[in-house]
Design an enzyme around this catalytic site. Structure first.
Site, PDB file in Angstrom:
ATOM      1  N   GLU A  89      26.327 129.852 -42.308  1.00  0.00           N
ATOM      2  CA  GLU A  89      25.682 130.532 -41.178  1.00  0.00           C
ATOM      3  C   GLU A  89      25.608 132.047 -41.379  1.00  0.00           C
ATOM      4  O   GLU A  89      26.521 132.672 -41.908  1.00  0.00           O
ATOM      5  CB  GLU A  89      26.465 130.253 -39.891  1.00  0.00           C
ATOM      6  N   GLN A 149      34.023 123.914 -34.002  1.00  0.00           N
ATOM      7  CA  GLN A 149      33.768 124.218 -35.404  1.00  0.00           C
ATOM      8  C   GLN A 149      34.944 124.978 -36.018  1.00  0.00           C
ATOM      9  O   GLN A 149      35.736 125.614 -35.327  1.00  0.00           O
ATOM     10  CB  GLN A 149      32.486 125.052 -35.529  1.00  0.00           C
TER      11      GLN A 149
END
Length: 268
Positions: free
Chosen positions: A203, A116
């Protein structure tokens, strides 16, 4: 009245101890101590009074869109890209709150690893700061150097796997022309990618073993959202699963898929 060198040194040292660490240096220090990182998706119960939404899951840490299955067993996901504008996070009072926008491969139904990359946005004592980073979970996150990020900048984030154990993370700031990349390898033999999930996520990440306070990030919209599979196929987000963050009795994000290549995440 004159201060001696010893007294001046003591005063400066005391002030340094009293002042909170801010900015890139403190976050690099935290990451180097394995203090900052992502977590795989952690499922959460839908709060009882939440209005039903179709094709929505709830998580304590992820919000956004996830393709939970590749086109086929032989056409697993090998690349994910998305473009977003860095938000202006808001917060008041003392303390720190954060969130992170990123694209990635795996970490939802396949939790052994995540490749990521993205951007953190943090408000500390009312001051906003931003960092571009990359990560191959379960290793922790590392900041990119050589790139400046500010609210309003247009960011292109890309991850690509060359194999289940190697890949690259790329961040391009279209607003100032800076671009950085990092080739990565799986931290160990148990953290190879499966290519099962592709995601576009905001997130509530982890620091020192627990989730940070989630900052009011306003809205993050991923455009140009696309995943590529091993057979060369390109896949959009129209069939993705929507994930909202639920913490306690509150749903704190509202995610919509606005087309085959656009995902909007709102803080509510």
């Amino acid at each position: 009245m004159k201060f001696t060198t010893a007294i001046a040194t003591a005063i400066l040292a005391s002030a340094a101890m009293a002042a909170p660490e801010r900015g890139l240096a403190s976050r690099v220090k935290a990451r180097a101590a394995a203090a900052r990182g992502s977590r795989p998706l952690e499922a959460a119960q839908k709060p009882a009074d939440t209005t039903n939404k179709t094709n929505v899951q709830y998580s304590s840490n992820w919000s956004g869109a996830v393709l939970e299955n590749p086109p086929s067993a032989s056409a697993t996901y090998t690349a994910v890209t998305g473009t977003f504008t860095v938000p202006e996070p808001t917060g008041s009072g003392s303390g720190s709150s954060s969130a992170s926008a990123w694209v990635g491969i795996d970490g939802d139904t396949y939790s052994d690893a995540i490749l990521q990359t993205g951007v953190d946005f943090t408000v500390t004592d009312g001051e906003a700061s931003f960092d571009a980073w990359y990560e191959w979970l379960p290793d922790y996150a590392y900041d990119f150097s050589g790139i400046d990020i500010a609210a309003g900048d247009e960011i292109v984030a890309i991850v690509e796997s060359y194999s289940s154990s190697s890949g690259i993370a790329i961040i391009e700031n279209k607003s100032n022309g800076q671009k950085v990349s990092k080739k990565l390898s799986a931290p160990d033999s148990s953290s190879h990618l499966g290519g099962i999930n592709a995601e576009w996520i905001v997130e509530d990440f982890e620091e020192n073993g627990s989730l940070v306070d989630l900052v009011d990030f306003g809205t993050v919209t991923f455009t140009g959202a696309e995943a590529k599979a091993a057979n060369g196929e390109s896949v959009g987000v129209s069939g993705a699963t929507v994930i909202d963050i639920a913490q306690g009795s509150q749903v704190v994000t509202d995610v919509t898929i606005d087309g085959d290549s656009e995902v909007t995440v709102r803080y509510v």
